[in-house]
Structure formats: C-alpha cells, structure tokens
Motif scaffolding. Structure first.
Motif, mmCIF file in Angstrom:
data_model
loop_
_atom_site.group_PDB
_atom_site.id
_atom_site.type_symbol
_atom_site.label_atom_id
_atom_site.label_comp_id
_atom_site.label_asym_id
_atom_site.label_seq_id
_atom_site.Cartn_x
_atom_site.Cartn_y
_atom_site.Cartn_z
ATOM 1 N N ARG A 518 0.836 -1.208 0.000
ATOM 2 C CA ARG A 518 0.000 0.000 0.000
ATOM 3 C C ARG A 518 0.873 1.261 0.000
ATOM 4 N NH1 ARG A 518 -2.805 1.672 5.031
ATOM 5 N NH2 ARG A 518 -2.427 -0.467 5.705
ATOM 6 N N LEU A 521 2.616 1.702 -3.405
ATOM 7 C CA LEU A 521 1.672 2.218 -4.399
ATOM 8 C C LEU A 521 1.457 3.715 -4.201
ATOM 9 C CD1 LEU A 521 -0.936 -0.694 -4.392
ATOM 10 C CD2 LEU A 521 0.352 0.109 -6.392
ATOM 11 N N SER A 522 1.330 4.135 -2.964
ATOM 12 C CA SER A 522 1.157 5.562 -2.672
ATOM 13 C C SER A 522 2.373 6.357 -3.118
ATOM 14 C CB SER A 522 0.906 5.753 -1.177
ATOM 15 O OG SER A 522 0.885 7.107 -0.827
ATOM 16 N N ASN A 525 2.409 6.618 -6.939
ATOM 17 C CA ASN A 525 1.431 7.614 -7.399
ATOM 18 C C ASN A 525 1.920 9.036 -7.124
ATOM 19 O OD1 ASN A 525 -0.314 5.622 -8.275
ATOM 20 N ND2 ASN A 525 -1.428 5.531 -6.333
ATOM 21 N N THR A 548 -1.608 -3.246 -10.474
ATOM 22 C CA THR A 548 -2.957 -3.771 -10.217
ATOM 23 C C THR A 548 -2.894 -5.006 -9.340
ATOM 24 O OG1 THR A 548 -3.760 -2.881 -12.326
ATOM 25 C CG2 THR A 548 -5.070 -4.647 -11.302
ATOM 26 N N TRP A 550 -0.599 -5.695 -7.095
ATOM 27 C CA TRP A 550 -0.294 -5.250 -5.728
ATOM 28 C C TRP A 550 -1.559 -4.786 -5.018
ATOM 29 C CZ3 TRP A 550 4.664 -1.726 -6.436
ATOM 30 C CH2 TRP A 550 5.723 -2.520 -6.912
ATOM 31 N N GLN A 551 -2.366 -4.006 -5.727
ATOM 32 C CA GLN A 551 -3.585 -3.502 -5.108
ATOM 33 C C GLN A 551 -4.547 -4.638 -4.780
ATOM 34 O OE1 GLN A 551 -4.198 -0.095 -4.265
ATOM 35 N NE2 GLN A 551 -5.703 -1.217 -3.049
ATOM 36 N N HIS A 552 -4.571 -5.647 -5.631
ATOM 37 C CA HIS A 552 -5.448 -6.797 -5.380
ATOM 38 C C HIS A 552 -5.010 -7.535 -4.118
ATOM 39 C CE1 HIS A 552 -7.514 -10.711 -6.255
ATOM 40 N NE2 HIS A 552 -8.457 -9.853 -6.645
ATOM 41 N N VAL A 554 -3.402 -6.116 -1.554
ATOM 42 C CA VAL A 554 -3.764 -5.229 -0.450
ATOM 43 C C VAL A 554 -5.232 -5.401 -0.080
ATOM 44 C CG1 VAL A 554 -4.061 -2.811 0.224
ATOM 45 C CG2 VAL A 554 -1.988 -3.513 -0.979
ATOM 46 N N ASP A 555 -6.092 -5.487 -1.073
ATOM 47 C CA ASP A 555 -7.538 -5.562 -0.841
ATOM 48 C C ASP A 555 -7.993 -6.937 -0.368
ATOM 49 O OD1 ASP A 555 -7.739 -2.937 -1.675
ATOM 50 O OD2 ASP A 555 -8.278 -3.467 -3.737
#
Length: 775
Positions: A518, A521-522, A525, A548, A550-552, A554-555
């Motif tokens: 997370r 990713l921040s 960005n 994408t 990585w975000q998956h 995290v979620d």
C-alpha cells in the motif's frame, strides 16, 4: 538479577572486587567512539574470568557457516566483527612477581565508568605473596574527537617498599574470537616494528574461499613516563614475538612515589586508509595525539561529550533516593552506549546488536536498526545520521535482490538479510534465514518513519522508491492465493516471536506485507504526479498489470482473527495451544534456558511483541479498544526473553493508561544489562534495545507522536518520579519537553515558532520561548 552495581545518576560504579561478575562488568564498562570500541578489560595481566574484546568498526571475517544439513539458499558464511589487536595491555612486574588480580590480594577496589565525560577509571591496592603492596590508578577513553585513537593514564605507587618495577606496554594481535569455529584465529601478521617508546603492528584478515574483502588494521602506540608528575628519562627495551610487540621498561621505585605511564594508541583500518598509507598514517596520528598529551585529549573528549548530552539527555526528577538514581542511571546508560556505538559519519557502517561490547550475533546488522534505533537518531542527531542508516540499506539493494534470487524470486524482488555486513545474508538457521522475512517490512517502515519525522520527501525519489519496489515485488511473490479462503495467504513464516517457527499467516507479517504494498503504491502515485525533473528510473519498470496485482493483494490479504475474543491471532493455529499465562510458569523462567526447544515451540509463550509490534507500528489504523483487547490477551503470555520486547509494551501500556505496567516494563528495559535480567550481559550489551529504552520514555511516558506533520504529546508522569524532561529534534527545530505534576512545560529552542499539540490541544510556542500547559 545482579545488584552489585551502585546506583548513581552519572556513573556505573563497581565498588569492591567481584571477580565472579568480571565479564558482566567488562560489558557494562565498554568504551567506543563509532570507529573502534573496547570492553572494560584490565590493562594488566589477568588470569581470572575475562572476555578480551577490541573491535574496529566495519572490519569483519567471513567464518564458514556451521550447519548439520546444508540446504539450498543457505548463506555461504557467517560474518563476524573481529576481536582485533589488544591495544590496552600494560603488564606490571615487581621483582619477579606479576600483578594479576586473580592471584594477588585486592583491596580498596573501584571501577567507575563516568558517562558524563566518557572516562573509565579504576583504582585498587594489590598485595603480592611477598607482602609488597602497590596502589594502581588507571584512566582511559576512546576519543570521540580523534576517533581512531584511545589513551591511557596508568599509575603504580609502591606503598611499603623500594625496588624495581617493570612496565611492559604492548600491542597483542595473537587473539581470537570467542565464537570462532574450533578456536581458529583470523589474523595474519603483515608488519611489526619498534622504536624508542613506540611500536606498530599491522595485521590482515586471513584469506578465505568466499572472496570477500580482506582488511588490514595497523595498531600503533607511544608511551611516556612520569614520576611524581615529572618527566623522567627511561630505557625502552623492544620486545617482539609472533603478532606481538612491546616496550619493556625497568624503573627504580621508591615507596609512595607515583610512577605514571601514558599510553597513546591508534587503530587505522584499510576501510578508511589506502594500504600503503596505513603505517605512515598511523605514525603521523600517534605523533599528533601524543603532542596534544593526555590532559588535552581528555579535555577535548569531555567537551564533546558535554555537547552530546546537551542534545540527548533525559533528566528524571525525583526524591534523592536509590530508586530515582536507578531510573536515571538506566536511561543515561542506554543513551551513552548508543552514542558510543554509532555516529552516522559513515554510511558504510551500521549498528550491531552488541555494538563494541561483545561478539554474540557476530556484531552484524539486524532489523533492530530500522525498528528500534532509527527513532532515537531521528530525534537526537543531525538529520544526516538517520539518513545514512537508510542509505546503508540502499547501498545493499542489489545484494538483497541476489539474496531473493537464491530463494527463487525474480523480477528484482529484494529480500534484505537477517544478518549482514555487506548486504549478503549471513544467518545460518533456516527458520530465521528463510522464514523471518518481516525484516523486509521494517526497512520499508523506516523509510516511512524517516520521511514522516524529517519531511524529507526528496528521499523517496533519490533512494527510497528503489528499495520500496524491490520489497513490494518480494511480498507479491511470497504470498499465494488460497482457493479455500478466497484470500492471499503467507505460509511457512517465523514472526517476531521466534518461539514459533514455520507457522502460517503470522498476523504481523501479513499486515506488514500489505502495508508495504500500500505504501509503495502511494509512493509511486506521488512521484508520478510530482512536477519534478527527478524521476526514479525504477518507475519505468513498473507495469499497470504489476501495480494492479499489488492492489489486489492489499484488498484481499487474509488476517487471522478470533471473533469471540475480538483479537488478531498471532497465526492460524494459535488457539490450538494451551493458553496459559506467565504467572502459571514462574518457576520455569527463563524458558529459553530451562525448556527444550520442542516444548517452547508448542507453548503459547511469546518471546517478544508480535501482534503488538504491528499495533505499535500502525496504531493510528486501530482504535484504542482494539489495541487494549490485544494487549490484554497477549501481554500476560509474553516472557520478554528478547531485549527488544519490553519497550513496545511500555509504549502501548502508557497509551492504554496502564501506568504501573508501563513503569514495570520501563525498569526492565532500562536496567536490562545493568541488573543482568536475562543472565547474558557477560556476552555483551543489548545495544539496539537501548534505543527502545529511549522510546519508552519519549514515546511511552511522553506520548510523542507525529500527527498531520506536527509533533504531538500525551504525557503521563510515573508516580515514582516528580518530573522528567527530554529534547526532540524535529524538521530542523529543537524542543524541550518537561513533564511535572499537573503541567507540561514546552521550550522552543529554535529560531522559528513551533506549533505542536499537548493532550490534543494545539499550541504555538514562539522562537526561544516557553509555554506551560496546565492539566
């Protein structure tokens, strides 16, 4: 616990001779200056219990890894900070009788480490078998001004005789590490020479098949003799043998005349000097410091310490009793040893768990630096000091990628080592080397912690993102999708609680991994959106598909949880254990010395903060009641047999209003070594946990946090104290906070106004002004 060290606010005092505790006191009275360090050994010969220890920062030996069964991915060697040339030696002979406190009768003995000035002093009277008596007074220090040098003042006074006293100051390179394989010695002699009152010994680490760097160290000494404070002519007979040089001096002594030997010494390493320059530079260094003389060197050294204490001292106000002195002594001892160990001047150096005080853990770098030491240096030293700790890891990024590749990871995934000197993994226990991978997350967290404290956003582009991406790629490959749970899981893990190995879904590691993804990713960005000409090259290697994924993760990360107790589970099978408390096993403590490893692994008992470590790092992501439930569940099962454990519990207990528990844990961490809580101080001090002691006061009692880019404090005053104060450096400003009954005094020592919060109320303190907040 041992209780022979006298409580004193500024000194570590051994009053009376305790030969059975000598190795403990040697650890407690260790000296260092960031470049070199030395245990509190005797100058004169000692045949009793002792662990000789002289260490030169950054100089190590790659000793062959010893394991029963070799497995793919094991490190090739175990890096060890070497026990180097013994530069303090001064043998004393009285007409055929050797001064040896193990064989003489000892009286009026005192060994005192003056932390205020960084001086070790020893006095005693020794009676020989013949009845002859001498008084000895010794002082020494490792200069923090001339940081490759040390100096000794050693005086001998015959009390009841006239006769010949022989002094033999020496340089002894024929030494070995206590932890060497099969007693192997690691040094080869390169050169030695003597002159009048001078001697030099150059050694090189033995060559190995591991093709790591070889190190040369040139040690030099120069001596001077005084009688009753007056310089005298003396004869210096050269003595040479294998890896040994000395100057033998015979003097006619009279009763009650003080003979004083001054010994100036240097340790110059090829890490900092070209090989061809080592010897001439050592001679020039010796000439320079001996020209200063002991008195001037000591005064400069003491002044430098005064400047450090002005910045980092924590002052405890209380009754003039032993209890208050014990607390004050404890925190100053911890700060003193941290300052001796690391100065931040050299980004190639780092902080070993034992610093310059012993050989356990090889003297190498662990995750302790990022998780525990960084906050101390962020708040008490120039910003470059903490930055260099992070740059150290950036310099090792390629090695971390190679370490991960050895275990089957690819695409630039980075696994930082558990133990290292060069970035290459050196730890040889599979359950740690392969499975205690949370250390990776601590390095990412340190980048976040540094930027949060300093506001130095430029660090992300310059160094930070490269490291974050390597770590994120590791986590993305280390997790796997569970079709059963419909979540990402992490199997075969050892968390911070090393009393559980090879478990699945350690909550702390899973949470830390998702946080790292997370945060990365921040950062990506933020840098992509930044209108800056400086963009890290690693940005160009990141695909939308990778981000994408990585975000998956995290979620959809899985976190073990007990809905009935409403606590996070340390790992999937934790509730299968028999849930006991430490109170149930009082007679079995410490379990790491009284239980088999099998029994420990099957028990519920926790070596150090694990779930609670995560709640400490990320407390802003959890409400107070969640932290309370987890603390109430796990702390009673925690045996605190890691030196890193008590400080985390102090901080959380203070946050929860458990003031008595917070103070109990503070005393344990602050006096861990002074009182030998874990029966292991003789092996060396717990340097990295000492930073946790500082955190216990500042983040625990003081409640220091950084919120919305500003300092915030929610302090409480232990009932045993009348007050305490500390200083914090923050984004180029310095503030002193003093906590007393019913009030908090805030002094802004900077040239600009400072806004901060006290107990949730924001105040602004003008430059060079003081505000008092009541309540």
């Amino acid at each position: 616990m041992k209780n022979y060290i006298k409580h004193d606010p500024w000194c570590i005092i051994e009053e009376g001779f305790y030969p059975e505790y000598n190795e403990i006191t040697e650890s407690l009275t260790s000296l260092g200056n960031g470049r070199m360090g030395q245990r509190g050994n005797f100058e004169e010969q000692f045949s009793g219990k002792t662990l000789l220890g002289n260490y030169v920062a950054g100089v190590f030996y790659p000793d062959k890894t010893r394991v029963g069964w070799w497995k793919n991915g094991y490190p090739r060697y175990f890096a060890k900070v070497l026990n180097a040339c013994n530069w303090i030696g001064i043998n004393v002979d009285i007409e055929g009788e050797t001064l040896d406190l193990a064989t003489c009768t000892v009286s009026d003995y005192s060994r005192v480490l003056n932390m205020k000035e960084g001086i070790l002093e020893r006095t005693f009277v020794a009676t020989f078998a013949s009845g002859k008596q001498v008084r000895v007074h010794a002082q020494r220090f490792c200069s923090i001004v001339d940081d490759e040098a040390g100096a000794i003042r050693y005086s001998v006074t015959p009390l009841n005789f006239d006769g010949t006293i022989t002094l033999t100051p020496s340089l002894d390179g024929d030494i070995s590490n206590k932890d060497s394989n099969y007693g192997e010695k690691f040094w080869d002699e390169i050169h030695k020479e003597t002159a009048f009152g001078e001697a030099y010994l150059e050694m090189r680490t033995k060559d190995t098949p591991f093709k790591t760097e070889l190190f040369n160290v040139c040690t030099g000494m120069k001596i001077d003799i005084l009688v009753n404070g007056e310089s005298v002519d003396f004869q210096s007979k050269p003595v040479k043998s294998a890896k040994y040089v000395a100057c033998k001096i015979e003097l006619k002594a009279k009763a009650n005349e003080e003979i004083t030997l001054y010994k100036y010494a240097v340790n110059l390493a090829s890490l900092n000097h070209a090989l061809e320059d080592l010897l001439p530079n050592a001679k020039a260094y010796i000439a320079r410091i001996s020209a200063k003389g002991f008195k001037q060197m000591k005064a400069e050294h003491a002044q430098a310490w005064a400047e450090r204490w002005a910045q980092n001292d924590i002052i405890i106000e209380g009754d003039s009793d032993s209890r208050t002195d014990a607390a004050q002594q404890g925190i100053r001892f911890n700060i003193f040893q941290l300052e001796q160990t690391y100065t931040g001047e050299d980004a190639r150096l780092n902080i070993g768990p034992k610093g310059f005080t012993g050989e356990k853990y090889g003297g190498s770098t662990y995750w302790d630096t990022e998780a525990y030491c960084l906050p101390f240096y962020l708040a008490t030293a120039d910003q470059k000091v903490a930055r260099n700790l992070l740059v150290y890891r950036h310099k090792h990024l390629q090695k971390a990628i190679e370490n991960a590749a050895m275990l089957g990871f690819n695409n630039g995934a980075a696994l930082y080592p558990m133990v290292t000197m060069t970035g290459e993994e050196c730890h040889n226990e599979w359950e740690i080397t392969f499975e205690e991978i949370h250390r990776n997350g601590a390095i990412a967290y340190a980048i976040h912690d540094y930027i949060r404290h300093t506001g130095d956003e430029s660090y992300l582009a310059e160094y930070g993102l490269d490291v974050l991406v390597g770590i994120a790629r590791f986590w993305a490959q280390r997790v796997n999708w569970s079709a059963d749970k419909k979540k990402y899981v992490m199997l075969g893990i050892t968390g911070p609680n090393e009393y559980e190995n090879n478990v699945n879904n350690n909550w702390y590691t899973n949470y830390l991994a998702a946080w790292c993804l997370r945060y990365t990713l921040s950062a990506v960005n933020s840098l992509q959106a930044a209108d800056s000409g400086v963009q890290p090259a690693v940005l160009g290697t990141l695909s939308e598909e990778e981000l994408t994924k990585w975000q998956h993760i995290v979620d959809n990360m899985y976190y073990p949880y007990d809905a009935e107790r409403q606590v996070f589970l340390q790992q999937d099978g934790f509730l299968d254990k028999e849930l006991l408390t430490v109170e149930d096993i009082k007679e079995h403590r410490p379990i790491n010395q009284k239980w088999s490893w099998d029994r420990i692994l099957r028990s519920c008992f926790i070596k150090q903060a694990d779930v609670l470590q995560g709640l400490y790092f990320f407390e802003e992501e959890f409400d107070t009641e969640t932290i309370r439930r987890n603390f109430d569940f796990y702390e009673p099962m925690t045996v605190h047999e890691s030196s890193l454990s008590p400080c985390v519990h102090v901080i959380q207990a203070a946050k929860l209003g458990y003031n008595e528990k917070a103070y109990e844990m503070y005393l344990r961490t602050s006096r861990l070594d002074l009182d030998d809580y874990n029966n292991d101080t003789e092996d060396g001090l717990h340097i990295t946990s000492m930073a946790g002691t500082w955190m216990s006061v500042v983040k625990g009692f003081g409640g220091m946090r950084i919120k919305d880019g500003k300092l915030a404090f929610t302090p409480f005053l232990p009932e045993q104290w009348k007050g305490y104060s500390f200083r914090i450096g923050f984004r180029g400003q310095v503030v002193r906070v003093a906590v007393r009954p019913g009030e908090v005094e805030v002094e802004n020592l900077s040239s600009q106004a400072l806004s901060l919060a006290i107990n949730g109320t924001e105040i602004t303190v003008a430059a060079q002004a003081t505000e008092v907040v009541k309540g």
